[in-house]
Design a protein around this motif. Sequence first.
Motif, PDB file in Angstrom:
ATOM      1  N   ARG A 178     -10.416  -0.615   6.151  1.00  0.00           N
ATOM      2  CA  ARG A 178      -9.615  -1.667   7.192  1.00  0.00           C
ATOM      3  C   ARG A 178      -8.073  -1.394   6.986  1.00  0.00           C
ATOM      4  N   VAL A 179      -7.596  -1.043   5.731  1.00  0.00           N
ATOM      5  CA  VAL A 179      -6.077  -0.791   5.852  1.00  0.00           C
ATOM      6  C   VAL A 179      -5.835   0.510   6.551  1.00  0.00           C
ATOM      7  N   GLN A 180      -6.529   1.467   6.213  1.00  0.00           N
ATOM      8  CA  GLN A 180      -6.398   2.787   7.069  1.00  0.00           C
ATOM      9  C   GLN A 180      -6.464   2.505   8.347  1.00  0.00           C
TER      10      GLN A 180
ATOM     11  N   ASP B  77      -3.414   2.320  13.464  1.00  0.00           N
ATOM     12  CA  ASP B  77      -2.694   1.509  14.725  1.00  0.00           C
ATOM     13  C   ASP B  77      -1.169   1.360  14.640  1.00  0.00           C
ATOM     14  N   TYR B  78      -0.830   1.215  13.301  1.00  0.00           N
ATOM     15  CA  TYR B  78       0.738   1.254  13.258  1.00  0.00           C
ATOM     16  C   TYR B  78       1.527   2.363  13.735  1.00  0.00           C
ATOM     17  N   ASN B  79       0.651   3.601  13.248  1.00  0.00           N
ATOM     18  CA  ASN B  79       1.311   4.932  13.693  1.00  0.00           C
ATOM     19  C   ASN B  79       1.358   5.168  15.056  1.00  0.00           C
TER      20      ASN B  79
ATOM     21  N   TRP C  80       0.873  -1.276   0.155  1.00  0.00           N
ATOM     22  CA  TRP C  80      -0.105  -0.195   0.046  1.00  0.00           C
ATOM     23  C   TRP C  80       0.909   1.265  -0.091  1.00  0.00           C
ATOM     24  N   ALA C  81       0.866   2.053  -0.978  1.00  0.00           N
ATOM     25  CA  ALA C  81       1.698   3.266  -1.341  1.00  0.00           C
ATOM     26  C   ALA C  81       1.366   4.321  -0.549  1.00  0.00           C
TER      27      ALA C  81
END
Length: 374
Positions: A117-119, A124-126, A106-107
């Motif tokens: 869902r990816v956002q 969460d990653y951030n 995902w660029a």
Amino acid sequence: LLLVGEAVDDQAVVVHAGDNLHPMLLEALVNPLITKVTQGDHDLRWFIMHGYEVAGPWHNTQVMAWVIDENQPLDLESLTTKYTPTAIKTHSLTQRSGRVLFNGEWALDMHDQWPLRVQQRFADYNYNDVATLRYLYQELLSTLIAEGWHDYWLKEEVPYSSLLLRMETRGLPVDLAATRVLADEVRLLRDESAKVLRAEGGLPASFNLNSPDQLREYLFSRFYQLPDRLPVGSVLPPPEEFEVTKVGRVWVHGQWLAKGRGLAPTDPPKKKGKKDAGKPSTASPELLYKHGDDAFVRELCLGYRRYAKLLGTYLDKFPEVARDDGTGQFRIYGRFNQTGTVTGRLSSSDPNLQNIPARRDLGKRVRGLFRFNA
């Protein structure tokens, strides 16, 4: 561009992607009572260079770790592994073909087109990334206090970090038109020096003057072999000079059988890499110290390499890194690295502005490209 701002007293953690910054982040940036904590200077450098005001103390975890131990790796993964082994760590950002990807597919520059869902996973990653930085900051702060370095870091290094950042984001005005003129002049000098070296050494056109391996073979051997290929149909050198190993449809493959200088080997480099371990050094100081009376060595070190360095490090680099400051004036926003040396000295990069020669005419002309009164 991923922007991360945080208040270190647990008032807020703000994560936002894109150019429309969250109001809470803008308020935190200009609040002189909120400490800004970052790993390196990339975030604050971006804010300042895009016109955002940043006020208040800035604590750089790389500088904190460097004060504690100047010999340790300063990347986030190494520091969190050492100081916060129980913190949550996620490594989901990679770079491929000039694009930053999340989870390898995902660029980031297409963030607004990601599935929901990816956002969410990215958010969460951030959050985990900022939380990990918070844990690291707290541990480094405790270590500075425990080892008696806290007062020094707070009084000496913290103000210096802000000063260097302001220097970087102010930039140095440079005359690019004059840079290109001087680059053309130095390029001619470099090419003429290369011709002198090839004539002096009887070197074929395929000999790479920038190759330590090829120079090592030529300088320290009485005879050396250099693989090459010549166009089919061309006049081949005598067999005693060029040994043919294969004849193809387009190329005649073989190797030059050439005479080397047979100089006494220099000592191996002090910093031993796997490739050059135990091999004689081809660096200029070592060559000049041991073989300064050799015509080829003098021309290589005092002519060709000096011209090549001026071009590769400065004259060809300046037009690549200079940016219009909005007034039509181009500036170079170099790096001044507070943690760049184990001795505590300042270092410079992108480009290295500290090593521009000062004594010779060409070095003075390179320095003259900066218009400090602009």
